[in-house]
Design an enzyme around this catalytic site. Structure first.
Site, PDB file in Angstrom:
ATOM      1  N   LYS A 198      -2.132  -8.972  -7.373  1.00  0.00           N
ATOM      2  CA  LYS A 198      -2.904  -8.847  -6.139  1.00  0.00           C
ATOM      3  C   LYS A 198      -2.532  -7.504  -5.517  1.00  0.00           C
ATOM      4  O   LYS A 198      -1.474  -7.353  -4.907  1.00  0.00           O
ATOM      5  CB  LYS A 198      -2.591  -9.978  -5.148  1.00  0.00           C
ATOM      6  CG  LYS A 198      -3.595  -9.992  -3.997  1.00  0.00           C
ATOM      7  CD  LYS A 198      -3.010 -10.473  -2.686  1.00  0.00           C
ATOM      8  CE  LYS A 198      -2.101  -9.514  -2.000  1.00  0.00           C
ATOM      9  NZ  LYS A 198      -2.682  -8.236  -1.537  1.00  0.00           N
ATOM     10  N   PRO A 199      -3.395  -6.499  -5.712  1.00  0.00           N
ATOM     11  CA  PRO A 199      -3.063  -5.179  -5.152  1.00  0.00           C
ATOM     12  C   PRO A 199      -3.355  -5.137  -3.651  1.00  0.00           C
ATOM     13  O   PRO A 199      -4.038  -6.013  -3.119  1.00  0.00           O
ATOM     14  CB  PRO A 199      -3.996  -4.230  -5.923  1.00  0.00           C
ATOM     15  CG  PRO A 199      -5.127  -5.069  -6.403  1.00  0.00           C
ATOM     16  CD  PRO A 199      -4.662  -6.503  -6.453  1.00  0.00           C
ATOM     17  N   GLU A 229      11.330  -7.846  -2.827  1.00  0.00           N
ATOM     18  CA  GLU A 229      11.871  -6.572  -2.349  1.00  0.00           C
ATOM     19  C   GLU A 229      11.276  -6.383  -0.960  1.00  0.00           C
ATOM     20  O   GLU A 229      10.112  -6.046  -0.807  1.00  0.00           O
ATOM     21  CB  GLU A 229      11.477  -5.457  -3.315  1.00  0.00           C
ATOM     22  CG  GLU A 229      12.309  -4.207  -3.124  1.00  0.00           C
ATOM     23  CD  GLU A 229      11.551  -3.123  -2.419  1.00  0.00           C
ATOM     24  OE1 GLU A 229      11.759  -2.988  -1.179  1.00  0.00           O
ATOM     25  OE2 GLU A 229      10.752  -2.437  -3.063  1.00  0.00           O
ATOM     26  N   GLY A 250       7.224  -5.919  -0.038  1.00  0.00           N
ATOM     27  CA  GLY A 250       6.552  -5.873   1.267  1.00  0.00           C
ATOM     28  C   GLY A 250       7.525  -6.248   2.365  1.00  0.00           C
ATOM     29  O   GLY A 250       8.742  -6.064   2.229  1.00  0.00           O
ATOM     30  N   SER A 251       6.987  -6.798   3.436  1.00  0.00           N
ATOM     31  CA  SER A 251       7.827  -7.036   4.614  1.00  0.00           C
ATOM     32  C   SER A 251       8.675  -8.303   4.469  1.00  0.00           C
ATOM     33  O   SER A 251       8.335  -9.212   3.700  1.00  0.00           O
ATOM     34  CB  SER A 251       6.941  -7.183   5.847  1.00  0.00           C
ATOM     35  OG  SER A 251       6.277  -8.429   5.800  1.00  0.00           O
ATOM     36  N   TRP A 259       0.807  -1.224   0.000  1.00  0.00           N
ATOM     37  CA  TRP A 259       0.000   0.000   0.000  1.00  0.00           C
ATOM     38  C   TRP A 259       0.838   1.271   0.000  1.00  0.00           C
ATOM     39  O   TRP A 259       0.321   2.362  -0.207  1.00  0.00           O
ATOM     40  CB  TRP A 259      -0.920   0.009   1.240  1.00  0.00           C
ATOM     41  CG  TRP A 259      -0.181  -0.327   2.511  1.00  0.00           C
ATOM     42  CD1 TRP A 259      -0.150  -1.551   3.117  1.00  0.00           C
ATOM     43  CD2 TRP A 259       0.673   0.521   3.288  1.00  0.00           C
ATOM     44  NE1 TRP A 259       0.666  -1.511   4.231  1.00  0.00           N
ATOM     45  CE2 TRP A 259       1.182  -0.240   4.349  1.00  0.00           C
ATOM     46  CE3 TRP A 259       1.048   1.861   3.186  1.00  0.00           C
ATOM     47  CZ2 TRP A 259       2.051   0.279   5.310  1.00  0.00           C
ATOM     48  CZ3 TRP A 259       1.923   2.383   4.127  1.00  0.00           C
ATOM     49  CH2 TRP A 259       2.411   1.595   5.180  1.00  0.00           C
ATOM     50  N   GLU A 302      12.828  -1.825  11.594  1.00  0.00           N
ATOM     51  CA  GLU A 302      12.384  -0.747  10.702  1.00  0.00           C
ATOM     52  C   GLU A 302      11.129  -0.098  11.305  1.00  0.00           C
ATOM     53  O   GLU A 302      10.167  -0.797  11.626  1.00  0.00           O
ATOM     54  CB  GLU A 302      12.059  -1.381   9.349  1.00  0.00           C
ATOM     55  CG  GLU A 302      11.675  -0.424   8.265  1.00  0.00           C
ATOM     56  CD  GLU A 302      11.361  -1.157   6.956  1.00  0.00           C
ATOM     57  OE1 GLU A 302      10.873  -2.302   7.001  1.00  0.00           O
ATOM     58  OE2 GLU A 302      11.590  -0.553   5.900  1.00  0.00           O
TER      59      GLU A 302
END
Ligand code: SIN
Length: 534
Positions: free
Chosen positions: A229-230, A306, A284-285, A205, A436
């Site tokens: 898949k958004p 990533e 993402g994570s 997001w 993070e």
């Protein structure tokens, strides 16, 4: 449309004439069983709350085989504006069945799409790029509405996002093979490159548009088809891209979108374990990246990940302090600190510590927090309360361990806004130095020597980006080479652009996107020709 660097640099603190003022709204109630006509009327009334010049860019359905579709279950996900907590609209809660259909559509579209000429794909990508420019105001507004980032920042994202289509249009027509001298008489070795097949794209997001185009641009240029898949928190930019793909002339089935929230694990598993999907790409994570990596292992899929960062931002005594402060403002606070390449740990050498810290605090105190569509607002909310809680936890932990709050330090009650914060004297064992934060928190720690700061910077399991400021050329080379990251900003806090190999090392992921990243979507095939007759 202004250039990308200008847009991104002016995202912070600049007033933006022409920005529309925000009007509070509430979407009409959603019914699950209605006729097509009333569905269309309802969709257009929901779309009107976005205030776009072209309301037909707003879609409330998934996209499979060139058609707009609902979930088979009729279930919907409510999407809210993080700045106001108000409902923006709904999207379908899809599951494994719809995912299988999307995969099938992508499979069926692949033979024809993969045989198009590179020039044809180039032309369609250029058209797609131009459409994104043409709808720049609307697409940027959409990003602000669903993600919360300030409009100038969202404009930067749309320009960045479109630039991937432009870049990969150029890459499409430069997919070269190779001839390799043969070890055997009368034979020749040729290497050709072929599109890998159906690609699954899973995106976050924090860049609802750009993280899609960075992957989709490469996939389309290579001749692959895609199932996307958004993110359920911010799906409307993705769906607008699907609409623009139709206008650009991309054939049905080449791009498919499955929206889900509740079934995300099952959908992810289907995409990773399908024998039809040949590549998975994810931003993402790190924990989710590891899960997908394991799932994709079952079919030995090619995978690009990533994942998270924990970027060090180092200011040496010999730095240009003006530039270092400017860079920290952008690097730390872009998207309210919600990017994987944001500075997370700020290390400042003792000789310039007091000056850098007070000047950064002064700049951050001047930020204007608010609804990103409002005039003068420089920074928006976090995406949701969970994100805010993590920032709160990091601030409290650092303060308990002795850090000083110079600016901010707290959330705005009953909202997703966290006041942009600067902490000084942050101890090395503070949580923020190991995790993070993904929020608007500049945590500054003092150091004495180059060796010491390199040790601190590398003392983490992840390695995406790292930044430093020094005017000593020898030191600049040493530090750039020693930082254990995939990307270094040397005397700059801003590295993101379509042409670079974007990606990390260690637990920040696998593979590179942008730059020559088209190779991640292609297989090399050797053809050894014999029978030359000599
Ligand atoms: C990210 O946060 O994952 C991407 C950041 C960027 O492309 O600049």
């Amino acid at each position: 449309m202004r250039s990308l660097p200008t847009l991104l640099r002016t995202s912070f603190g600049a007033s933006r004439p022409g920005a529309r003022s925000y009007k509070a709204f509430r979407a009409p109630p959603i019914f699950t069983s209605v006729s097509t006509n009333s569905q269309n009327r309802m969709a257009s009334s929901q779309a009107s709350v976005f205030g776009l010049q072209d309301p037909s860019l707003i879609k409330f359905q998934g996209f499979i085989d060139g058609k707009w579709v609902d979930a088979k279950s009729g279930e919907k996900i409510v999407v809210t504006n993080p700045a106001t907590d108000e409902e923006l609209g709904t999207i379908p809660e899809m599951g494994v069945d719809e995912t299988k259909e999307a995969i099938e559509a992508a499979k069926n579209a692949f033979p024809a799409w993969s045989r198009t000429t590179a020039k044809h794909r180039h032309d369609l990508l250029v058209k797609f790029f131009q459409l994104m420019q043409q709808h720049h105001e609307d697409l940027s507004r959409l990003i602000t509405l669903e993600n919360g980032k300030a409009l100038a920042d969202a404009k930067g994202e749309n320009a960045y996002s479109a630039s991937f289509f432009e870049w990969f249009a150029g890459e499409a027509v430069r997919i070269y093979g190779e001839q390799i001298p043969s070890a055997f008489p009368g034979t020749r070795n040729i290497v050709i490159k072929q599109p890998i097949g159906v690609v699954a794209i899973l995106t976050p997001w924090n860049f609802p548009s750009a993280m899609i185009t960075r992957k989709l641009g490469a996939a389309l240029a290579a001749g692959c088809t895609a199932v996307i898949k958004p993110p359920p928190e911010a799906p409307f930019s993705a769906l607008a891209l699907a609409e623009l793909s139709i206008r650009a002339g991309i054939p049905p089935g080449v791009i498919n979108m499955v929206t889900t929230q509740k079934h995300v694990v099952d959908v992810g598993r289907e995409l990773c374990e399908s024998h039809i999907v040949r590549k998975v790409t994810f931003t993402g994570s790190t924990p989710v990246a590891k899960t997908l990596y394991k799932m994709a292992a079952s079919t030995l899929k090619k995978i690009s990940l990533e994942a998270g960062g924990n970027a060090p931002f180092i200011v040496f005594d010999d730095a240009n302090i003006d530039e270092a402060v400017d860079a920290a403002v952008v690097c730390k606070f872009r998207g309210s600190g919600q990017t994987c390449v944001c500075a997370n740990r700020i290390y400042v050498q003792s000789g310039v510590y007091a000056e850098f810290t007070s000047r950064l605090a002064e700049r951050v105190a001047a930020f204007k927090l608010g609804n990103g569509l409002e005039e003068g607002v420089t920074h928006g909310p976090l995406i949701h309360r969970r994100a805010l809680e993590k920032v709160e936890r990091h601030v409290n932990d650092a303060v308990e361990k002795g850090a000083q709050v110079l600016v901010g330090g707290k959330a705005i009650p009953n909202s997703s806004f966290f006041i942009p914060t600067v902490l000084s004297d942050v101890p090395r064992d503070a949580l923020i130095n190991t995790e993070e934060t993904f929020g608007p928190l500049a945590a500054i720690t003092k150091f004495e020597t180059e060796d010491e700061v390199i040790r601190l910077a590398n003392d983490t399991d992840v390695g995406l980006a790292g930044y430093f400021f020094s005017r000593d050329v020898g030191r600049a080379w040493r530090v750039a080479e020693k930082l254990e990251v995939g990307m270094v900003g040397a005397n700059t806090g801003f590295i993101s652009q379509a042409s670079i190999p974007f990606g990390g090392i260690k637990e920040s992921g696998l593979g590179r996107e942008g730059g020559h990243g088209i190779s991640e979507y292609m297989n090399e095939k050797l053809i050894t020709f014999g029978g030359l007759g000599w």
